[in-house]
Design a protein around this motif. Structure first.
Motif, short mmCIF file in Angstrom:
data_model
loop_
_atom_site.label_atom_id
_atom_site.label_comp_id
_atom_site.label_asym_id
_atom_site.label_seq_id
_atom_site.Cartn_x
_atom_site.Cartn_y
_atom_site.Cartn_z
N ILE A 48 -7.61 89.62 6.28
CA ILE A 48 -8.64 88.58 6.36
C ILE A 48 -7.97 87.22 6.44
O ILE A 48 -7.00 86.96 5.73
N SER A 49 -8.48 86.37 7.31
CA SER A 49 -7.93 85.03 7.44
C SER A 49 -8.35 84.16 6.25
O SER A 49 -9.19 84.55 5.45
N TRP A 50 -7.77 82.98 6.17
CA TRP A 50 -8.07 82.07 5.06
C TRP A 50 -9.56 81.74 4.99
O TRP A 50 -10.15 81.75 3.92
N GLY A 92 -11.75 85.60 10.48
CA GLY A 92 -11.01 86.67 11.15
C GLY A 92 -10.78 87.83 10.19
O GLY A 92 -10.11 87.68 9.17
N ILE A 93 -11.34 88.98 10.53
CA ILE A 93 -11.17 90.18 9.70
C ILE A 93 -10.79 91.34 10.61
O ILE A 93 -11.40 91.52 11.67
N THR A 123 -14.36 97.39 3.00
CA THR A 123 -14.71 96.00 3.24
C THR A 123 -13.75 95.09 2.47
O THR A 123 -13.59 95.24 1.26
N ILE A 124 -13.15 94.16 3.20
CA ILE A 124 -12.28 93.19 2.55
C ILE A 124 -13.06 91.89 2.35
O ILE A 124 -13.90 91.52 3.17
N SER A 125 -12.77 91.21 1.25
CA SER A 125 -13.38 89.91 0.99
C SER A 125 -12.41 89.08 0.16
O SER A 125 -11.44 89.61 -0.38
N ALA A 150 -3.79 86.70 9.96
CA ALA A 150 -4.42 88.01 9.77
C ALA A 150 -4.20 88.89 11.00
O ALA A 150 -4.02 90.10 10.87
N GLN A 151 -4.20 88.29 12.16
CA GLN A 151 -4.01 89.06 13.39
C GLN A 151 -2.62 89.69 13.41
O GLN A 151 -2.44 90.86 13.76
#
Length: 123
Positions: A50-52, A56-57, A68-70, A101-102
């Motif tokens: 996950i991005s800052w 972007g996930i 699920t990421i959070s 994240a990419q």
């Protein structure tokens, strides 16, 4: 220096759920976070990132629709909600930090690792 500490691992039956947490300290502002896992006898593999901003996930195909990421930047925490667990999800789960994240989704650009937390899914 950055420290990442995972928690929440344990034993769960197939079909069950588990929530992992990662507490980050140090230089975390603007950084992407992710989860990787390593099953017995296998190489470490990407799970999710996950991005800052959270815009972007990325997920590995094997966990899409189940995990699920959070993140909560105010608390410097990252979470991994794991549902519909299967035995193949058994692994040590590692929290990781990187700039993108990419790139993390390609298992690249990992700057810091946690020590991991064991998740065991029984049949």
């Amino acid at each position: 220096q950055v420290q990442l500490v995972e928690s929440g691992g344990g034993l769960v039956q197939a079909g069950g759920s588990l929530r992992l947490s990662c507490a980050a300290s140090g230089r975390t502002f603007g950084q992407a976070m992710g989860w990787f896992r390593q099953a017995p006898g296998k190489e470490r593999e990407f799970v999710t990132a996950i991005s800052w901003t959270g815009a972007g996930i990325y997920y590995a195909d094997s966990v899409k629709g189940r995990f699920t990421i959070s993140r909560d930047n105010a608390k410097n925490m990252v979470y991994l909600q794991m549902n519909s667990l299967i035995t193949e999800d058994t692994a040590v789960y590692y929290c990781a930090q990187g700039a993108s994240a990419q790139r993390m989704s390609a298992s690249r650009g990992i700057d810091y690792w946690g020590k991991g937390t064991l998740v065991t899914v029984s049949s």
